[in-house]
Design an enzyme around this catalytic site. Sequence first.
Site, PDB file in Angstrom:
ATOM      1  N   HIS A 115     -27.923  15.735  -0.638  1.00 43.08           N
ATOM      2  CA  HIS A 115     -28.701  16.886  -1.115  1.00 43.08           C
ATOM      3  C   HIS A 115     -30.174  16.518  -1.271  1.00 43.08           C
ATOM      4  CE1 HIS A 115     -24.561  17.426  -2.505  1.00 43.08           C
ATOM      5  NE2 HIS A 115     -24.760  18.713  -2.359  1.00 43.08           N
ATOM      6  N   GLU A 119     -22.342  25.674   9.795  1.00 44.22           N
ATOM      7  CA  GLU A 119     -23.765  25.734  10.143  1.00 44.22           C
ATOM      8  C   GLU A 119     -23.913  26.008  11.629  1.00 44.22           C
ATOM      9  OE1 GLU A 119     -22.356  23.354   8.317  1.00 44.22           O
ATOM     10  OE2 GLU A 119     -23.148  23.923   6.356  1.00 44.22           O
TER      11      GLU A 119
END
Lengths: 337, 411
Positions: A129, A60
């Site tokens: 998540h 990321e």
Amino acid sequence: MPRMTMIEAIRSAIDISMERDGKVVVFGEDVGYFGGVFRCTAGLQQKYGKTRCFDTPISELGIVGTAIGMAAYGLRPCVEVQFADYVYPAYDQIVSEAARIRYRSNGQFTCPIVVRMPSGGGIFGGQTHSQSPEALFTHVCGLKVVVPSNPRDAKGLLISAIEDPDPVIFLEPKRLYNGPFDGHHERPVTPWSGHPLGEVDAGHFTVPLGKAEVRRQGSSVTVLAYGTMVYVAEAAAQETGIDAEIIDLRTLLPLDLDAIIESVRKTGRCVIVHEATLTSGFGAELAALVQEHCFYQLEAPVGRVTGWDTPYPHAQEWDYFPGPARVGEALVRAMEA
Amino acid sequence: MMDDFPPLSLHVPEPAVRPGGTPDFSNVPIPKAGSVPRPPVDVDPRDIRDLAFSIIRVLNREGEAVGPWSGLLSDEALLEGLRHMMTLRAFDARMLMAQRQGKTSFYMQHMGEEAVSCAFRKALEPGDMNFPTYRQAGLLIAGGYPMVDMMNQIFSNEADPLKGRQLPIMYSSKEHGFFSISGNLGTQFVQAVGWAMASAISNDTRIAAGWIGDGSTAESDFHAALVFASTYRAPVVLNIVNNQWAISTFQGIARGGAGTFAARGLGFGIPALRVDGNDYLAVYAVARWAAERARRNLGPTLVEYVTYRVGAHSTSDDPSAYRPKDESEAWPLGDPVIRLKNHLVRRGVWSEERHRQAEAEVMDSVIMAQKEAEKHGTLHSGGKPSVRDMFEGVYAEMPPHLRRQRHQAGV
């Protein structure tokens, strides 16, 4: 007018942006050949070629760091972080770099990037998540923070974000990808095809950043919500019979303070709802602004209904999720005060 | 069974010498100048792995330019390079003094490292972009950026191109291929890769250069930069300036068990070269080689400049607390200015007398620039950027909450 899911609306926004502006590039983990784990970029690599839509290494930091360099060059990267829960390795690049490059270089360099990321829970995703990290970005000057709640807004806001000259954090409530969700997890899923906001113009249009929208007119209490919580609040209003005015903030930074003030001065009551944890959450900022600007019109303490201050649990998801029952209780408390 | 193993113990690297000791660089093997081969730019990285462990050098101890990396620069270009390095040194001296006089809050000097940024700049073309750290002002000086503008930034005065928003020496000049210095370490390295990828995506001809220090190679950004540069064969030169010291921490803490910093590139299949960072000719030759690779779309190159930070890390640092005071004198690669001067004398185009004369001229030009800059103010006196400027430029268009805050601030 065509009907779209939020996924299709997001894909349409990116597609149209790529078609209109050759400087728009799209990349992230699994976004290229496969089209993203949620399919938001499906077909774009085939249509625009793999130098404009491509897969990246699992980094990321690398995704956002290279996007910043590309933006400094003059491109307009719209990148995907696979889950908002995974954005933290890129946090330094977002906070110390993307958000400040215009300021520190006095406009010589700018950073028109969009960092898209699915956020929020309700899908049994556990703590990795399900997170809603919007407050970690609303605290950063130089960023814009957007949370759409329906396909039409998702498309119009995303096109605005891509065309915006500054960095935008675009949080997509993943529980809304395929249909509105009011927190009644025991009921069948309703698709966007049956919802008026699932009707989305096929062409180019924008929804301006920084403008809230009243989702339900009401006179008794103002509910400030965004993302999934808009539908939870609608259900709570219906189930309690309380005439709530529900404001979908849509953009958290910059915030449409005028819309908030106008509504709270009218109703005299305010309940803030978000899925993220309570302490130092965005609701704290909203509550402070409401008391600062509407103190003399308030008939009741400003209420907050949020996720608990725990990591997002797995088995206890529906005990954690601020559903319509908890929001309804807060509305009743606000009315009884 | 467990009795067969002694208790574990943690290894914490230590530099060879601490204050009070005799400087010792016997652990830095210095190959002879001219001894390292110059491969073609399209060489298979696997065939030049040893270049990550050697040191490319051109100037020998007699001041001669020798070997396959020599012969690239004319007399005029070398004289210009000498002047750039001397200018940077004089600039540093004046700005250090200005900091002590309270004209600015902070300064970072280049003493000993002047060749790295001054020579590298000459290997680039107009339009190329550097993503520098805080010790590459030679990129600006050798690139023709006005010293007055650098000083205006250092003094945070009314003519500061960055409106007083940035810490002194965190320059930015898009026009001169110098990306805004962050001050956070390592972040710019992966951005350079992104800029280079953008140039390739756009079928442009421009290349990027990333800069990082030995200490900051430990940041994740370094790893991400090498991954992305390697994956997409980005047209970028990735520069590690190994000046031996990260504030008080010797390079062995970041390097760990690796033979060299350059060797970090090998696992990525990126050609990795080590070069004598105090040798203007060697730095230029390697920079040009790496830039040509990038421009021919052959991908990234990792370059480690072996040099020595003679001065303190910054004006807030005192190196005598952690390394021998005379360590810089023992540094085996010498002083970049003296080495280039000796070479030019040897070439017959320079002399001690002309050098002294040039030192005076260079200092005059720096002092003139300083006088000009001080007309616009210094940190605590004279013209300042406006308080209104504090609120501008956070966004392209000022949002309502900032307008309210500016109003509250009474500006």
